[in-house]
Design a protein around this motif. Structure first.
Motif, PDB file in Angstrom:
ATOM      1  N   ILE A   1       0.783  -1.265  -0.080  1.00 26.64           N
ATOM      2  CA  ILE A   1       0.000  -0.085   0.005  1.00 26.64           C
ATOM      3  C   ILE A   1       0.835   1.298   0.043  1.00 26.64           C
ATOM      4  O   ILE A   1       0.557   2.195  -0.631  1.00 26.64           O
ATOM      5  CB  ILE A   1      -0.746  -0.138   1.280  1.00 26.64           C
ATOM      6  CG1 ILE A   1      -1.947  -1.103   0.982  1.00 26.64           C
ATOM      7  CG2 ILE A   1      -1.488   1.421   1.370  1.00 26.64           C
ATOM      8  CD1 ILE A   1      -2.876  -1.528   2.434  1.00 26.64           C
ATOM      9  N   LEU A   2       1.899   1.274   0.878  1.00 25.01           N
ATOM     10  CA  LEU A   2       2.873   2.481   0.970  1.00 25.01           C
ATOM     11  C   LEU A   2       3.630   2.642  -0.414  1.00 25.01           C
ATOM     12  O   LEU A   2       3.695   3.904  -0.735  1.00 25.01           O
ATOM     13  CB  LEU A   2       3.487   2.425   2.398  1.00 25.01           C
ATOM     14  CG  LEU A   2       2.983   3.094   3.484  1.00 25.01           C
ATOM     15  CD1 LEU A   2       1.752   2.529   3.812  1.00 25.01           C
ATOM     16  CD2 LEU A   2       4.064   2.834   4.481  1.00 25.01           C
ATOM     17  N   LEU A   3       4.071   1.700  -0.881  1.00 25.92           N
ATOM     18  CA  LEU A   3       4.937   1.732  -2.283  1.00 25.92           C
ATOM     19  C   LEU A   3       3.815   2.220  -3.287  1.00 25.92           C
ATOM     20  O   LEU A   3       4.460   2.879  -4.192  1.00 25.92           O
ATOM     21  CB  LEU A   3       5.710   0.491  -2.437  1.00 25.92           C
ATOM     22  CG  LEU A   3       6.965   0.013  -1.452  1.00 25.92           C
ATOM     23  CD1 LEU A   3       7.477  -1.140  -1.844  1.00 25.92           C
ATOM     24  CD2 LEU A   3       8.094   1.242  -1.625  1.00 25.92           C
ATOM     25  N   GLU A   4       3.113   1.398  -3.269  1.00 27.45           N
ATOM     26  CA  GLU A   4       2.190   1.832  -4.558  1.00 27.45           C
ATOM     27  C   GLU A   4       1.721   3.462  -4.426  1.00 27.45           C
ATOM     28  O   GLU A   4       1.529   3.983  -5.675  1.00 27.45           O
ATOM     29  CB  GLU A   4       0.692   0.849  -4.302  1.00 27.45           C
ATOM     30  CG  GLU A   4      -0.453   1.121  -5.643  1.00 27.45           C
ATOM     31  CD  GLU A   4      -1.420   0.324  -5.247  1.00 27.45           C
ATOM     32  OE1 GLU A   4      -2.446   0.932  -5.613  1.00 27.45           O
ATOM     33  OE2 GLU A   4      -1.562  -0.546  -5.021  1.00 27.45           O
ATOM     34  N   ASN A   5       1.384   3.913  -3.384  1.00 24.85           N
ATOM     35  CA  ASN A   5       1.231   5.349  -3.153  1.00 24.85           C
ATOM     36  C   ASN A   5       2.291   6.335  -3.546  1.00 24.85           C
ATOM     37  O   ASN A   5       1.871   7.527  -3.762  1.00 24.85           O
ATOM     38  CB  ASN A   5       0.658   5.573  -1.820  1.00 24.85           C
ATOM     39  CG  ASN A   5      -0.862   5.310  -1.732  1.00 24.85           C
ATOM     40  OD1 ASN A   5      -1.736   5.915  -2.012  1.00 24.85           O
ATOM     41  ND2 ASN A   5      -1.164   4.185  -1.165  1.00 24.85           N
ATOM     42  N   ILE A   6       3.403   5.887  -3.545  1.00 28.62           N
ATOM     43  CA  ILE A   6       4.570   6.834  -4.022  1.00 28.62           C
ATOM     44  C   ILE A   6       5.057   6.345  -5.402  1.00 28.62           C
ATOM     45  O   ILE A   6       6.270   6.803  -5.892  1.00 28.62           O
ATOM     46  CB  ILE A   6       5.760   6.957  -3.095  1.00 28.62           C
ATOM     47  CG1 ILE A   6       6.230   5.506  -2.810  1.00 28.62           C
ATOM     48  CG2 ILE A   6       4.996   7.348  -1.716  1.00 28.62           C
ATOM     49  CD1 ILE A   6       7.721   5.446  -2.011  1.00 28.62           C
ATOM     50  N   GLY A   7       4.438   5.445  -6.166  1.00 28.23           N
ATOM     51  CA  GLY A   7       4.695   5.135  -7.492  1.00 28.23           C
ATOM     52  C   GLY A   7       5.494   4.023  -7.694  1.00 28.23           C
ATOM     53  O   GLY A   7       6.058   3.604  -8.640  1.00 28.23           O
ATOM     54  N   TYR A   8       5.543   3.028  -6.740  1.00 32.71           N
ATOM     55  CA  TYR A   8       6.460   1.784  -6.775  1.00 32.71           C
ATOM     56  C   TYR A   8       5.620   0.521  -6.750  1.00 32.71           C
ATOM     57  O   TYR A   8       6.001  -0.222  -5.930  1.00 32.71           O
ATOM     58  CB  TYR A   8       7.618   1.801  -5.856  1.00 32.71           C
ATOM     59  CG  TYR A   8       8.654   2.859  -6.148  1.00 32.71           C
ATOM     60  CD1 TYR A   8       9.820   2.703  -7.124  1.00 32.71           C
ATOM     61  CD2 TYR A   8       8.842   4.141  -5.667  1.00 32.71           C
ATOM     62  CE1 TYR A   8      10.621   3.623  -7.465  1.00 32.71           C
ATOM     63  CE2 TYR A   8       9.355   4.890  -5.793  1.00 32.71           C
ATOM     64  CZ  TYR A   8      10.602   4.736  -6.830  1.00 32.71           C
ATOM     65  OH  TYR A   8      11.619   5.786  -7.100  1.00 32.71           O
TER      66      TYR A   8
END
Length: 375
Positions: free
Chosen positions: A162-169
């Motif tokens: 969730i956290l990586l997806e929200n910064i484009g990763y």
């Protein structure tokens, strides 16, 4: 919904844990709504997630009691077989059903969407984004990445995604393979979320029972050896992303502390040595990164280790944080390398705790380099 398990759960001892999990999930999502969480949350969505988690978990664990057929005796109820995790489990996405035994359901997306409402998006943070960018570049070149992390909750993989997806990763998150213990592949509540992740299934020494016979112990040792062989092949191929908790389990509250602190469980230097050695033997450039995680609040583990299935799970609404530390110097001697892996994780963890506590105290977002989520 919380009363449904009584109708279709085969093992009556699972009814209370499953019902409790559902009730706490509703409470967490309700708190998120009260706190004006930016995530999209509705009663219909929460009900769907809760119902699917119960159905998928109970079915995959082999505990689903099927409806009786006409002219069949009461004692002849049919049971679904349990889902079997291989030594290396590939995330079930439902994109290629022929490769997933006919599966058309995206377990990865379901797991992320399930836990997303429990994350306080306004206060959750992700640190070390400059290291994430470098990691992405290294993987694209075919290098291997091994994360040495502390571990706090069963949905740590979902939190990372969730956290990586929200910064484009998001693509990077989807490729991580987690070294996992037997609990998340045998407990009905955990199983559907595990089915959505890439797992390397290894039996932890922390859950070794003195009551196990020699045959059972030999079987576990054999599985661990097979897992090591699989990991070796992955590293030799290159481009592998491996996450391992050298502590062998989750961080737990310090019961001797009046403040109820959650210290990082000590890392096992032998585990770090083994993963470093396998990276070197692969003949493919391998990078080692400490990763700190503060995820305890959303699904805290029991204060004592529980080896059997059916532990109590208290889902809560709260802020989480992960921090990617600087790459470890592979030229360090063995004992210094292992020590620095743990020390670096502890430093980042303390930084995370400080930021999250400050934001809770101030009641406002701390932006800067913290990388607060913006759904």
């Amino acid at each position: 919904l919380s009363s449904l398990p009584t109708a279709f759960v085969n093992d009556p001892t699972l009814i209370i844990p499953v019902s409790h999990f559902v009730q706490k999930y509703f409470h967490a999502c309700n708190e998120a709504k009260v706190q004006n969480s930016p995530w999209s949350i509705s009663p219909r969505m929460v009900s769907y997630h809760a119902l699917m988690a119960m159905k998928l978990g109970i079915k995959a664990s082999g505990q689903l009691r099927r409806q009786k057929k006409e002219n069949v005796d009461d004692d002849d109820e049919e049971e679904e077989g349990a889902f079997e995790f291989g030594v290396a489990h590939k995330s079930l996405r439902g994109i290629h059903p022929t490769e997933e035994n006919g599966n058309t359901f995206d377990y990865y997306k379901f797991g992320c969407n399930f836990f997303k409402p429990a994350l306080d998006a306004k206060r959750s943070v992700i640190l070390g984004q400059e290291h994430i960018q470098l990691i992405s570049q290294q993987v694209q070149k075919g290098d291997n990445i091994i994360f040495f992390a502390n571990h706090q909750t069963e949905p740590d993989p979902q939190v990372i995604s969730i956290l990586l997806e929200n910064i484009g990763y998001g693509d990077l998150a989807e490729d991580i393979m987690y070294v996992a213990g037997h609990k998340v592949t045998t407990d009905p509540i955990a199983i559907p979320f595990s089915m959505g992740q890439n797992l390397l299934c290894i039996h932890s020494k922390k859950h070794k029972s003195s009551e196990e016979d020699e045959a059972k112990q030999r079987q576990k040792q054999k599985q661990n050896l097979l897992a090591m062989g699989t990991m070796s092949r992955m590293l030799k191929k290159g481009g592998a992303l491996l996450w391992v908790a050298p502590s062998g389990g989750r961080d737990r509250r310090d019961l001797s502390s009046s403040s109820g602190e959650i210290p990082i469980a000590p890392f096992d230097p032998k585990t770090i040595d083994m993963f470093r050695l396998m990276g070197e033997k692969s003949k493919v450039k391998t990078h080692y990164y400490p990763m700190a995680m503060r995820t305890y609040e959303i699904l805290s583990p029991p204060d004592q280790i529980v080896s059997n299935v059916g532990e109590t799970r208290d889902v809560q609404f709260g802020a989480v944080g992960i921090a990617f530390a600087e790459e470890l110097d592979n030229a360090l001697p063995r004992h210094l390398f292992a020590q620095e892996a743990e020390d670096s994780c502890r430093r980042e963890y303390e930084h995370l705790v400080h930021i999250l506590e400050q934001q809770k105290k101030n009641g406002e977002e701390e932006r800067g380099n913290a990388g607060v989520l913006h759904p």
